[in-house]
Design an enzyme around this catalytic site. Structure first.
Site, PDB file in Angstrom:
ATOM      1  N   LYS A  36       0.837  -1.207   0.000  1.00 41.89           N
ATOM      2  CA  LYS A  36       0.000   0.000   0.000  1.00 41.89           C
ATOM      3  C   LYS A  36       0.873   1.259   0.000  1.00 41.89           C
ATOM      4  CE  LYS A  36      -3.820  -2.391   2.228  1.00 41.89           C
ATOM      5  NZ  LYS A  36      -4.398  -2.842   3.512  1.00 41.89           N
ATOM      6  N   GLN A  70      -4.928  -1.795   9.924  1.00 41.37           N
ATOM      7  CA  GLN A  70      -4.660  -3.107   9.339  1.00 41.37           C
ATOM      8  C   GLN A  70      -5.048  -4.198  10.341  1.00 41.37           C
ATOM      9  OE1 GLN A  70      -3.270  -3.335   6.097  1.00 41.37           O
ATOM     10  NE2 GLN A  70      -3.756  -5.509   6.230  1.00 41.37           N
ATOM     11  N   ASP A 111     -11.653   1.673   4.137  1.00 42.41           N
ATOM     12  CA  ASP A 111     -11.905   0.236   4.006  1.00 42.41           C
ATOM     13  C   ASP A 111     -13.395  -0.051   3.798  1.00 42.41           C
ATOM     14  OD1 ASP A 111      -9.711  -1.391   3.864  1.00 42.41           O
ATOM     15  OD2 ASP A 111      -9.429  -1.569   6.025  1.00 42.41           O
TER      16      ASP A 111
END
Lengths: 287, 287
Positions: A51, A95, A118
């Site tokens: 990312k 995460q 997300d």
């Protein structure tokens, strides 16, 4: 047979995304993306590194906030509060997974839904199903972007999703439905799965079971999207679909690696740019 | 063939709901439900009258707020704000449709999700799909309660939902999935609908088309839930399913009227009691 080459699609889309970032910078806005990473889970570290690389390549401001796995819930919540209120951050993610002492639900709920790139917070999930969403879960959105790139028509097609996780299965079902496919959601309790799967014009598999899907699950000419990311008996990366076994039956299939993975990151980047574009509109609107 | 007799189930459930209301009253709490009705749409008036009757029969505080159809958006928004902040109101709904000068989305979004007993606000839709919801849309929940009453097993069954509205089709799909059915969502763009429908062990029809579903849509022995509420060519109430045509094939079917309709109101009442029970817990907790 055609490969759904996520790597290729991702770099094609990177080009237009790069232009959008340039336009934003001309307006004095740099897309800001932050990732909170806890501990040293090796898979998570790889995801985050990918990312970071893509974000920096696109010219984002990228912040990695890395905690030891002894971090307290309060420390993370304080950081989330700070990111929620930081105007230079358009979106951020935590995460997963998190260590046991941290309540994941509580963490996800603390993220401002407007910055929840997300797309896992309830209000974003709701808007996704209502059909009125800005932020879509990245893997699901990446799959649709990949199918679009290869001009796979979805309207009126039978789409079967295997797996019903909140992260992939359910959101991809929502997006396939939005595209007017007839959508079947199957899972661990589904009976006669080969029969149900082999009705699919478009089959999306997200179960986390190496090479589980064999030729008898596949309709002749089906488009197969493999979301799995597993290791086979030799420790080699592989998907949920037995690629070699189904190869002769499918019309298109996404490989693992190099299929859905790169598209997930692309969608995350795209979502961040969309949010930065909204910020730009707001800033310009108030001038 | 067995009738899914919503009227009978509703009165059976009324009994236990009545007891819960009594218990609440002993703790000094009366479930409070309010309905905002605008104008004089005759169907809406009938629905609201039925809700009022059931709520009062169960011993609720029921408030009907009835506006002329010339009411302004601001007036309704002010009333919503008032209800949001009124501790004696556990839940309220705005009966749709609304006149043209009123933005329905804006109205729905103004309702505090904690009091949104219709379950249409994004956060409640999201929690429904995440599988972590208190408030479920009443028709969908009523259907599940009816199937439970008749001991229809859902785990591993093929459920097909025809119609994908935010009010019925999608939420009932979410709840069938939560019960571990394999769920197919079909709609106006679905091809070969008779073939797809006739794979269903449990078929839920919510399309608003009088007697559309004939015997060729039905699997031998299927359980059929008819959500339609239409008028036939003689002006008589009828469902989306051609009851007489399918009768010999089904194992169970809900009639119209007297099937899903009463169950919808039951679920609305149940949801209000659940919210009142939460209020009671809070009040007692803070003593």
């Amino acid at each position: 047979m055609k490969l759904l080459d996520g790597k290729k699609v991702a770099s094609a889309l990177d080009e237009s995304m790069g232009k959008r970032v340039e336009e934003l910078k001309e307006q004095g806005i740099t897309p800001g993306l932050a990732v909170i990473l806890v501990g040293s889970n090796s898979a998570s570290s790889v995801y985050v590194r990918n990312k970071k690389r893509r974000a920096e390549k696109l010219g984002f401001d990228f912040q990695l906030i890395h905690y030891e796995d002894t971090v307290t819930e309060t420390e993370i919540l304080n950081k989330i509060d700070e990111l929620n209120n930081d105007d230079s951050i358009d979106g951020f993610i935590v995460q997963l997974p998190l260590p046991d002492q941290i309540d994941e639900d509580k963490i996800i709920q603390a993220i401002d839904p407007k910055k929840d790139v997300d797309g896992f917070s309830p209000i974003n999930v709701g808007n996704l199903w209502i059909g009125d969403s800005t932020i879509k879960p990245a893997t699901a959105d990446g799959i649709i972007k990949m199918l679009d790139y290869y001009d796979v028509k979805l309207k009126g097609k039978n789409a079967v999703v295997i797996g019903r996780s909140n992260i992939v299965g359910k959101p991809v079902a929502a997006l396939l439905l939005e595209r007017n496919a007839t959508v079947t959601i199957s899972h661990i309790f589904t009976k006669n799965l080969p029969e149900i799967a082999s009705r699919a014009d478009v089959l999306v598999v997200a179960i986390g079971d190496p090479k589980f899907i064999k030729a008898n699950y596949i309709k002749e000419g089906a488009v197969v999207v493999d979301v799995g990311m597993n290791h086979d008996e030799n420790g080699k990366l592989c998907g949920d679909v037995d690629f070699d076994d189904v190869l002769d039956k499918v019309s298109m299939i996404s490989p693992v690696p190099g299929g859905v993975g790169p598209m997930t990151i692309t969608s995350l980047m795209d979502m961040t740019i969309v949010l930065a574009e909204e910020r730009a509109k707001k800033v310009n609107g108030s001038k």
